[in-house]
Design a protein around this motif. Structure first.
Motif, PDB file in Angstrom:
ATOM      1  N   ARG A 194       0.708  -1.260   0.189  1.00 26.73           N
ATOM      2  CA  ARG A 194      -0.121  -0.055  -0.032  1.00 26.73           C
ATOM      3  C   ARG A 194       0.924   1.327  -0.060  1.00 26.73           C
ATOM      4  NH1 ARG A 194      -5.188  -1.514   1.937  1.00 26.73           N
ATOM      5  NH2 ARG A 194      -5.464   0.659   2.145  1.00 26.73           N
ATOM      6  N   ARG A 195       0.450   2.292  -0.658  1.00 24.90           N
ATOM      7  CA  ARG A 195       1.090   3.601  -0.671  1.00 24.90           C
ATOM      8  C   ARG A 195       0.256   4.685  -0.592  1.00 24.90           C
ATOM      9  NH1 ARG A 195       3.751   7.047   0.850  1.00 24.90           N
ATOM     10  NH2 ARG A 195       5.536   8.094   0.214  1.00 24.90           N
TER      11      ARG A 195
ATOM     12  N   HIS B  16      -4.955   7.084  -1.971  1.00 22.22           N
ATOM     13  CA  HIS B  16      -4.233   5.709  -1.697  1.00 22.22           C
ATOM     14  C   HIS B  16      -4.050   5.329  -3.422  1.00 22.22           C
ATOM     15  CE1 HIS B  16      -6.525   5.231   2.264  1.00 22.22           C
ATOM     16  NE2 HIS B  16      -7.449   5.693   1.627  1.00 22.22           N
ATOM     17  N   ALA B  17      -2.654   5.903  -3.400  1.00 27.41           N
ATOM     18  CA  ALA B  17      -2.048   5.413  -4.718  1.00 27.41           C
ATOM     19  C   ALA B  17      -1.976   3.812  -5.043  1.00 27.41           C
ATOM     20  CB  ALA B  17      -0.738   6.021  -4.881  1.00 27.41           C
ATOM     21  N   LEU B  18      -1.498   3.096  -4.029  1.00 25.99           N
ATOM     22  CA  LEU B  18      -1.557   1.582  -4.190  1.00 25.99           C
ATOM     23  C   LEU B  18      -2.393   1.313  -2.682  1.00 25.99           C
ATOM     24  CD1 LEU B  18       2.000   0.889  -5.005  1.00 25.99           C
ATOM     25  CD2 LEU B  18       0.069   0.923  -6.473  1.00 25.99           C
TER      26      LEU B  18
ATOM     27  N   SER C 131       2.992   4.848 -11.971  1.00 29.79           N
ATOM     28  CA  SER C 131       4.290   5.296 -11.591  1.00 29.79           C
ATOM     29  C   SER C 131       4.515   5.010  -9.982  1.00 29.79           C
ATOM     30  CB  SER C 131       4.069   6.915 -11.811  1.00 29.79           C
ATOM     31  OG  SER C 131       4.099   7.184 -12.949  1.00 29.79           O
ATOM     32  N   THR C 132       3.734   4.971  -9.040  1.00 26.62           N
ATOM     33  CA  THR C 132       3.818   4.608  -7.568  1.00 26.62           C
ATOM     34  C   THR C 132       4.079   3.061  -7.580  1.00 26.62           C
ATOM     35  OG1 THR C 132       2.212   6.359  -6.876  1.00 26.62           O
ATOM     36  CG2 THR C 132       2.898   4.688  -5.243  1.00 26.62           C
ATOM     37  N   PHE C 133       3.572   2.296  -8.361  1.00 27.10           N
ATOM     38  CA  PHE C 133       3.756   1.009  -8.407  1.00 27.10           C
ATOM     39  C   PHE C 133       5.543   0.554  -8.679  1.00 27.10           C
ATOM     40  CE2 PHE C 133       4.707  -2.466 -11.604  1.00 27.10           C
ATOM     41  CZ  PHE C 133       4.853  -3.592 -10.669  1.00 27.10           C
ATOM     42  N   LEU C 134       5.597   1.335 -10.131  1.00 27.49           N
ATOM     43  CA  LEU C 134       7.140   1.123 -10.456  1.00 27.49           C
ATOM     44  C   LEU C 134       8.262   1.650  -9.381  1.00 27.49           C
ATOM     45  CD1 LEU C 134       8.710   1.347 -13.779  1.00 27.49           C
ATOM     46  CD2 LEU C 134       9.738   2.909 -12.038  1.00 27.49           C
ATOM     47  N   GLN C 135       7.849   2.819  -8.599  1.00 27.48           N
ATOM     48  CA  GLN C 135       8.522   3.596  -7.661  1.00 27.48           C
ATOM     49  C   GLN C 135       8.911   2.561  -6.535  1.00 27.48           C
ATOM     50  OE1 GLN C 135       6.778   7.190  -7.163  1.00 27.48           O
ATOM     51  NE2 GLN C 135       7.831   8.148  -9.105  1.00 27.48           N
TER      52      GLN C 135
ATOM     53  N   ASP D  21      -7.083   2.297  -9.982  1.00 29.70           N
ATOM     54  CA  ASP D  21      -7.545   2.717  -8.648  1.00 29.70           C
ATOM     55  C   ASP D  21      -6.603   1.699  -7.534  1.00 29.70           C
ATOM     56  OD1 ASP D  21      -9.440   4.358  -9.459  1.00 29.70           O
ATOM     57  OD2 ASP D  21     -11.055   2.688  -9.308  1.00 29.70           O
ATOM     58  N   GLY D  22      -5.333   1.707  -7.926  1.00 29.59           N
ATOM     59  CA  GLY D  22      -4.287   1.395  -7.077  1.00 29.59           C
ATOM     60  C   GLY D  22      -4.401  -0.303  -6.709  1.00 29.59           C
ATOM     61  N   VAL D  23      -5.197  -0.932  -7.555  1.00 29.18           N
ATOM     62  CA  VAL D  23      -5.117  -2.533  -7.344  1.00 29.18           C
ATOM     63  C   VAL D  23      -5.246  -3.150  -8.873  1.00 29.18           C
ATOM     64  CG1 VAL D  23      -6.419  -2.598  -5.103  1.00 29.18           C
ATOM     65  CG2 VAL D  23      -7.780  -2.696  -7.392  1.00 29.18           C
TER      66      VAL D  23
END
Length: 271
Positions: A31-32, A42-44, A68-72, A237-239
């Motif tokens: 989760r991020r 809730h980006a992730l 982008s958040t996933f990759l980071q 939506d982060g999933v």
């Protein structure tokens, strides 16, 4: 450094158990979140993922889906709010910043949309830079072989500014592969290239997987680029909202259109 029993010696000299054998990337309950209270984003929102070694995975999703958040988070460039990330069997979530820096330099490769080559260095020096930063011996013969692989054997002494955009991205691919990394993360690697040049660069990434056993994780908005991958995963939506194995560009575009329409309708309903 690997030790008997499938363990790895980390930067602080502790022993850390390997993750699931054969997996290059593992995310568990990641989760991020950004902000607090009613303004929390809730980006992730709880990502679970297991990617085998020697595979090419593309990640797609509508704007704001968390790509982008996933990759980071997966590449150790950002720390998740909760959950676990393993790369090449090593748990990275609790690593100190200096450990993460060492890991990124020696065991990960990166290809970015903007190439990120140093203009003052030659092509060969740019390719060897990860080895230099990781404190490894700069192997000019390996650099020569990598440049030959990407079709730039005769450009070693040139500066990036003397090359076309496609040639610069080929240099970036050679640089990403020079340390034989556990994972190559590619962030919109063809976003600044024309269709023909993009296909050439994607062919190099595909070839690295098929002939070198590399593992590539690519974030892209382009269905034609994603069609080079073994599997396309869709974020919303982060999933993750499903995947497609060996899909054509048309099939991928259709799934993206349906996903964008669905998330757009949900946003309107929630407003």
């Amino acid at each position: 450094m690997r030790l008997r029993g499938g363990k790895r010696r980390t930067a602080d000299d502790r022993l850390e158990p390997q993750g699931t054998p054969g997996l290059a990337v593992e995310l568990r309950g990641v989760r991020r979140e950004y902000g607090r209270g009613s303004r929390t984003v809730h980006a992730l929102a709880g990502v679970d993922l297991a990617l085998p070694r020697g595979t090419f995975t593309a990640v797609m999703g509508p704007s704001g889906s968390g790509k982008s958040t996933f990759l980071q988070c997966a590449a150790g460039l950002d720390r998740p709010t909760a959950g676990s990330v393993r790369l090449g069997g090593t748990e990275i979530t609790g690593m100190r910043e200096n450990q993460l820096t060492e890991l990124r330099r020696s065991r990960l490769g990166f290809v970015f949309q903007a190439f990120n080559l140093l203009p003052s260095l030659t092509v060969e020096q740019n390719v060897l830079l990860p080895m230099r930063l990781a404190g490894q011996r700069r192997d000019r013969r390996r650099a020569e072989a990598m440049l030959a692989r990407v079709g730039l054997a005769d450009k070693a002494g040139r500066r990036p500014g003397e090359l076309s955009g496609g040639q610069q991205q080929r240099v970036a691919v050679a640089r990403a592969l020079i340390t034989d990394p556990d994972v190559v993360f590619a962030d919109e690697p063809t976003g600044a290239l024309d269709t023909v040049t993009a296909a050439e660069v994607l062919g190099l990434l595909r070839q690295a997987v098929d002939t070198l056993g590399a593992t590539v994780v690519m974030v892209t908005h382009d269905p034609a680029a994603a069609a080079w991958a073994d599997r396309v995963l869709f974020l919303a939506d982060g999933v993750f909202a499903g995947g497609l194995d060996r899909g054509t560009a048309e099939q991928i575009a259709a799934r993206m259109a349906a996903l964008t329409s669905r998330t757009g309708a949900a946003a309107v309903a929630a407003a």
